[in-house]
Design an enzyme around this catalytic site. Structure first.
Site, PDB file in Angstrom:
ATOM      1  N   TYR A 142       8.227 -63.185  25.876  1.00 36.07           N
ATOM      2  CA  TYR A 142       7.664 -62.227  24.929  1.00 36.07           C
ATOM      3  C   TYR A 142       8.753 -61.491  24.140  1.00 36.07           C
ATOM      4  O   TYR A 142       8.501 -60.977  23.063  1.00 36.07           O
ATOM      5  CB  TYR A 142       6.839 -61.167  25.675  1.00 36.07           C
ATOM      6  CG  TYR A 142       5.387 -61.526  25.902  1.00 36.07           C
ATOM      7  CD1 TYR A 142       5.020 -62.717  26.512  1.00 36.07           C
ATOM      8  CD2 TYR A 142       4.377 -60.644  25.516  1.00 36.07           C
ATOM      9  CE1 TYR A 142       3.696 -63.024  26.732  1.00 36.07           C
ATOM     10  CE2 TYR A 142       3.043 -60.947  25.731  1.00 36.07           C
ATOM     11  CZ  TYR A 142       2.711 -62.139  26.334  1.00 36.07           C
ATOM     12  OH  TYR A 142       1.388 -62.439  26.557  1.00 36.07           O
ATOM     13  N   LYS A 191       7.786 -71.633  37.471  1.00 34.59           N
ATOM     14  CA  LYS A 191       7.754 -73.055  37.114  1.00 34.59           C
ATOM     15  C   LYS A 191       9.163 -73.582  37.398  1.00 34.59           C
ATOM     16  O   LYS A 191       9.883 -74.063  36.515  1.00 34.59           O
ATOM     17  CB  LYS A 191       7.360 -73.197  35.632  1.00 34.59           C
ATOM     18  CG  LYS A 191       7.095 -74.615  35.167  1.00 34.59           C
ATOM     19  CD  LYS A 191       5.809 -75.208  35.713  1.00 34.59           C
ATOM     20  CE  LYS A 191       5.718 -76.696  35.341  1.00 34.59           C
ATOM     21  NZ  LYS A 191       4.612 -77.389  36.001  1.00 34.59           N
ATOM     22  N   ASP A 223       1.113 -73.858  37.619  1.00 32.08           N
ATOM     23  CA  ASP A 223      -0.040 -74.740  37.416  1.00 32.08           C
ATOM     24  C   ASP A 223      -0.866 -74.838  38.702  1.00 32.08           C
ATOM     25  O   ASP A 223      -2.095 -74.782  38.680  1.00 32.08           O
ATOM     26  CB  ASP A 223       0.388 -76.130  36.903  1.00 32.08           C
ATOM     27  CG  ASP A 223       1.583 -76.711  37.642  1.00 32.08           C
ATOM     28  OD1 ASP A 223       2.177 -76.004  38.477  1.00 32.08           O
ATOM     29  OD2 ASP A 223       1.920 -77.890  37.387  1.00 32.08           O
ATOM     30  N   ASP A 247       0.188 -62.847  32.092  1.00 34.44           N
ATOM     31  CA  ASP A 247      -0.811 -62.673  31.034  1.00 34.44           C
ATOM     32  C   ASP A 247      -1.940 -63.679  31.232  1.00 34.44           C
ATOM     33  O   ASP A 247      -3.125 -63.327  31.214  1.00 34.44           O
ATOM     34  CB  ASP A 247      -0.141 -62.886  29.666  1.00 34.44           C
ATOM     35  CG  ASP A 247      -1.144 -62.772  28.526  1.00 34.44           C
ATOM     36  OD1 ASP A 247      -1.952 -61.830  28.545  1.00 34.44           O
ATOM     37  OD2 ASP A 247      -1.129 -63.644  27.623  1.00 34.44           O
ATOM     38  N   ASP A 251      -6.068 -63.051  33.048  1.00 32.27           N
ATOM     39  CA  ASP A 251      -7.359 -63.347  32.400  1.00 32.27           C
ATOM     40  C   ASP A 251      -8.208 -64.235  33.307  1.00 32.27           C
ATOM     41  O   ASP A 251      -9.419 -64.042  33.442  1.00 32.27           O
ATOM     42  CB  ASP A 251      -7.152 -64.086  31.063  1.00 32.27           C
ATOM     43  CG  ASP A 251      -7.065 -63.133  29.870  1.00 32.27           C
ATOM     44  OD1 ASP A 251      -6.573 -62.003  30.059  1.00 32.27           O
ATOM     45  OD2 ASP A 251      -7.473 -63.523  28.761  1.00 32.27           O
TER      46      ASP A 251
HETATM   47  C1  IPM Z   1      -2.593 -58.333  27.508  1.00 31.27           C
HETATM   48  C2  IPM Z   1      -2.753 -58.839  26.092  1.00 31.27           C
HETATM   49  C3  IPM Z   1      -1.440 -58.605  25.359  1.00 31.27           C
HETATM   50  C4  IPM Z   1      -0.350 -59.349  26.093  1.00 31.27           C
HETATM   51  C5  IPM Z   1      -1.485 -58.963  23.862  1.00 31.27           C
HETATM   52  C6  IPM Z   1      -2.584 -58.231  23.129  1.00 31.27           C
HETATM   53  C7  IPM Z   1      -0.178 -58.746  23.181  1.00 31.27           C
HETATM   54  O1  IPM Z   1      -3.130 -60.172  26.098  1.00 31.27           O
HETATM   55  O2  IPM Z   1      -2.300 -57.142  27.689  1.00 31.27           O
HETATM   56  O3  IPM Z   1      -2.781 -59.126  28.434  1.00 31.27           O
HETATM   57  O4  IPM Z   1      -0.186 -60.558  25.899  1.00 31.27           O
HETATM   58  O5  IPM Z   1       0.363 -58.713  26.877  1.00 31.27           O
HETATM   59 MG    MG Z   2      -3.653 -60.933  28.007  1.00 27.88          MG
END
Ligand code: IPM
Ligand code: MG
Length: 360
Positions: A142, A191, A223, A247, A251
């Site tokens: 990032y 990884k 993975d 990240d 999710d």
């Molecule tokens: C998160 C989001 C952010 C990230 C984006 C919006 C930049 O996806 O907080 O998980 O990737 O950190």
């Molecule tokens: Mg995110």
């Protein structure tokens, strides 16, 4: 107590979910006799529209003057075609970095009441999910060197993953500290069969683990981890992840609990100042419809009460109120199924706030 909270409403559903969370914070303040002073600095798309940049210096200054920062979400199609350094997301990354918030803690909990909403098979969901993703937040791909250049086949783009030993050490310590207060297991995700940064990550985490003999450490390739999360998430306690893997996996973990609208996150650094936000995005498709799930943001506010303000009882009261309202069958559309009571985003906020005030 008196506390100063910088509230960044953000874009899309941001203002709706944040307002619901503020209603709950006000209820906590009333019940426990605190005074919260809010300020409303801008960031992301809203800041681009009014100042031309995603993260005005004034917003950084205001956050630094505060005890904690509560954030909705940023971004949306309106700003999708701007150059990378001017996008709303750049504001969020810049803020995390400017405040030195290198440790992102994302607890994923499968509520008993929502087991039926998990996309997992009932036999797997039955075993429960109670894990925390500890994500490195101010390094890795990032933040490494990036850009466009011309190569032998024309234009190319590159992003670089860089990690230093001190960066890995400090986030690993957070993961082990978190594990010490839980089931004492850390799964470090990398990884290492491909990436040099992952090999440094693995070696460094292994060394940090020596200071935590009570904690069981395992290393897992990312993975495989993505697969194991679906196969049996109950095996995980603390998932220690580099920035991008964290990240993605957070999710996934969120969805396993029934909805991405349920997972909060705290971003912490060396001091007490923290940034609290839901892990989900600004959901522009449902913005303005009062249908978003505010629970992730309310849970983020709950984390803020204990982590930045030291209000542990208040955190428990707010979490309990969420639990009670879910038990009473109230659901926003994302988690609504037969036999439950569908409510709007604002109504969900009001119900939880009332429960905070009325609970014994
Ligand atoms: C998160 C989001 C952010 C990230 C984006 C919006 C930049 O996806 O907080 O998980 O990737 O950190
Ligand atoms: Mg995110």
């Amino acid at each position: 107590m008196e506390a100063k909270i910088a509230v960044i409403r953000g874009d899309g559903i941001g203002p709706e979910i944040v307002d619901a969370a503020i209603g709950c914070l006000d209820a906590v303040a009333r019940r426990f006799g605190h005074t919260f002073h809010y300020s409303f600095p801008i960031m992301g798309g809203a800041a681009i529209d009014s100042t031309g940049v995603p993260l005005p210096q004034e917003t950084i200054d205001e956050c630094k003057r505060s005890d904690a920062v509560l954030l909705g979400a940023v971004g949306g199609p309106k700003w999708d075609n701007l150059a990378g350094h001017l996008r709303p997301e750049k504001g969020l990354l810049g803020l995390r970095s400017a405040l030195g918030l290198y440790a992102n803690v994302r607890p994923a909990l499968l509520y008993e009441q929502l087991k039926g909403d998990s996309p997992l098979k009932p036999a797997i969901a039955k075993k429960g999910i109670n894990l925390v993703v500890v994500r490195e937040l101010t390094g890795g791909i990032y933040f490494g060197p990036r850009g466009f250049r011309s190569g032998k086949n024309g234009q190319e783009a590159f992003d670089t993953e860089v990690y230093t030993i001190p960066e890995i050490e400090r986030i690993a310590k957070i993961a082990f500290d978190v594990a010490m207060g839980r089931r004492k297991k850390v799964t470090s995700v990398d990884k290492a069969n491909v990436l040099e940064t992952s090999r440094l990550w693995r070696a460094t985490v292994t060394r940090v683990a020596e200071s935590y003999p009570e904690v069981k450490l395992e290393h897992m390739l990312v993975d495989n981890c993505a697969m194991q999360l679906i196969k049996d998430p109950s095996q995980f306690d603390v998932l220690l992840c580099p920035n991008m893997f964290g990240d993605i996996l957070s999710d996934e973990a969120a969805m396993l609990t029934g909805s991405i609208g349920l997972l909060p996150s705290s971003s912490l650094g060396a001091g007490k100042l923290g940034l609290y936000e839901p892990i989900h995005g600004s959901a522009p498709d449902i913005a303005g419809t009062d249908t978003a799930n505010p629970i992730a943001t309310i849970l983020a506010a709950a984390m803020m009460l204990s982590s930045s303000l030291g209000l542990v009882t208040e955190t428990a009261a707010l979490e309990k109120a969420i639990n009670t309202i879910l038990s009473k069958g109230y659901r926003t559309p994302d988690i609504c199924s037969m036999g439950t009571k569908k409510v709007s985003c604002s109504k969900m906020g009001e119900l939880i706030a009332l429960e905070v005030l009325n609970a014994k």
